[in-house]
Structures are given as structure tokens and as C-alpha cells.
Design an enzyme around this catalytic site. Sequence first.
Site, PDB file in Angstrom:
ATOM      1  N   GLU A 176       0.819  -1.225   0.000  1.00 25.92           N
ATOM      2  CA  GLU A 176       0.000   0.000   0.000  1.00 25.92           C
ATOM      3  C   GLU A 176       0.848   1.269   0.000  1.00 25.92           C
ATOM      4  OE1 GLU A 176      -3.666   2.166   2.451  1.00 25.92           O
ATOM      5  OE2 GLU A 176      -2.533   0.597   3.457  1.00 25.92           O
ATOM      6  N   LYS A 213      -2.795  -1.938  -2.837  1.00 26.16           N
ATOM      7  CA  LYS A 213      -3.834  -1.064  -2.296  1.00 26.16           C
ATOM      8  C   LYS A 213      -3.421   0.372  -2.620  1.00 26.16           C
ATOM      9  CE  LYS A 213      -6.581   0.133   1.775  1.00 26.16           C
ATOM     10  NZ  LYS A 213      -7.197  -0.346   3.028  1.00 26.16           N
TER      11      LYS A 213
END
Length: 294
Positions: A176, A213
Site C-alpha cells: 500500500e 492497495k
Amino acid sequence: MQQGQFEKIKNGKGFIAALDQSGGSTPKALAAYGVSENAYSNEDEMFNLVHDMRTRIITSPAFNADKILGAILFEETMDRKIDGMYTADYLAEMKGIVPFLKVDKGLAEESNGVQLMKPINDLDETLNRAIERHIFGTKMRSVIKEANLEGIKAVVEQQFELGKRIIAAGLVPIIEPEVDINSSEKEKCEELLKTELLNHLNNLQENENVMLKLTIPTSTNIYKELIDHPRVVRVVALSGGYSTDVANEKLKANDGLIASFSRALSQDLNVNQTDAEFNEALAKAVDSIYEASV
């Protein structure tokens, strides 16, 4: 790793719920839920209250595998129980929802327009515990604020270096590198980030798979190439501070991108709601995020 869970995450219809507010963001999450800071006097009490909140969400009939593929847990939550079962087992066995674990220790100070992750000194130990607790994958977050190539390279390098250790342990990492939605160079950051991600993805071996993400991009479908990459299990989007409605609208425009929202999922929930009110508010959020994801 369970093949059934892998298939669900790769091809299932739905989204991933982020229930991983950690020590630093817990007071804010509790306050949004209607629990003020004078309701607890120490960290233990605070974590008990946030676990009550998460238990209420997870056990709600609105929180189900028809719409939700997976849930990201905070380390504290992994070691706690719901109805006598460890949280991950409850999710997997009672709900059919795939459990993930947040493994980062928060962000380092900003440098070169980015915030790397603080060192994760006990990563191997955490991964061993995660495997014992039947966790499927992990999540770790860094933040990009400026279109600084050196900074963005460092973020992606750190993410993949740790990601490979997580893969070697038998788990699927969610990488992420969040681009700050308030960055004046958001679009440029996303172009640089995409290039760096592709460079690293192209160097993975056939048995090395990751999830990504990412912040919902300014330029629609710029991440399509990442979504279609053979080493990418799934690309999920963070709400990044957008309200549910705005995040859902932006998400709908991007093909193949699904939600992994935290605040947008729980923003209308309150400790003082009756169970019927709570379940209705949660169902409404779940339905809207599901619609935007499919």
C-alpha cells in the site's frame, strides 16, 4: 495458504473491509463511533472498547461474504476472540470472509516527499503468529506526498523488499503506497508510482504474487495495467479521506478496481444505535461500497 481463499480474493465479487485502525488512530475511530476519550483511562480499556466496536461490526448480519471478500485486522484484534474463536477463525469459518493482518508499525518522518514505513523489527515473529492464527495475507502502508522520483522509488523498494519476505512465509502481501489525496501533484505521483510498481512486478517470480492497495487515481483507469498484471492477485482502493459517496463515485469509474475502505465503511455507525439501527446503517454502507466495487 488456502486455495479457496486465494480464488475468492482473486475472482470474487465484493470488497475488502479495513478494520485495522491501530494504536495511533484508535481514539479517532472511537470518537467517530461516539465513544469519547473520557470513556477509557488507559490503553487496555481503549482496546477493549475498539474490539467491542469491531465485534459488533463483524457479527452483524450486514457483514457477510455475499458482499465482503476479506477484512484487514490490527494485530491486537488478531489475538482477541469473538464468541470464543480467534477473530480470523471467526471471520473465515462463521462468515466465509478472508482475514488479513496489518503488519506495519506506522510511518517514518517525511523525507524526499514521502513517508517510508518505520522499521518492522519483529516481522518474522509476527508472520509466524499470523500463520498460527490462520491469516491469509498482510497489509503495510507508506505515503507519497510529492512527485519526487527518488522518494517514490524508495517507497516501492521498501514495500517489495518486505513483500518478498511475506511471500516467502506463505502469505499474500497487500502493498500500500498511498498517494495523499491532498497532494498538489497527485496525478504526477500516480504516473511515477505506476512505472515503479510495474518495474518491480515484472521482476517477481511466477510463484510470487502480491495485492496492491492504491489511492483512487486522478486519471481514470491509469492502473488498468497493474490490475491485469499476472503477478497481481487484486488491486484494491483506499478511501483516503474521501467521504463514502465521493469515494464510491470515483471508484465506479475505474474498471476492475475494488474498495478496501475503512472510514467510509463505519462513518455512520454509532455506539448508541440500537442493533436494528446499527445493522441498517452498516448494511447501507456495505451495499453502496459493494455496488461501487462491482
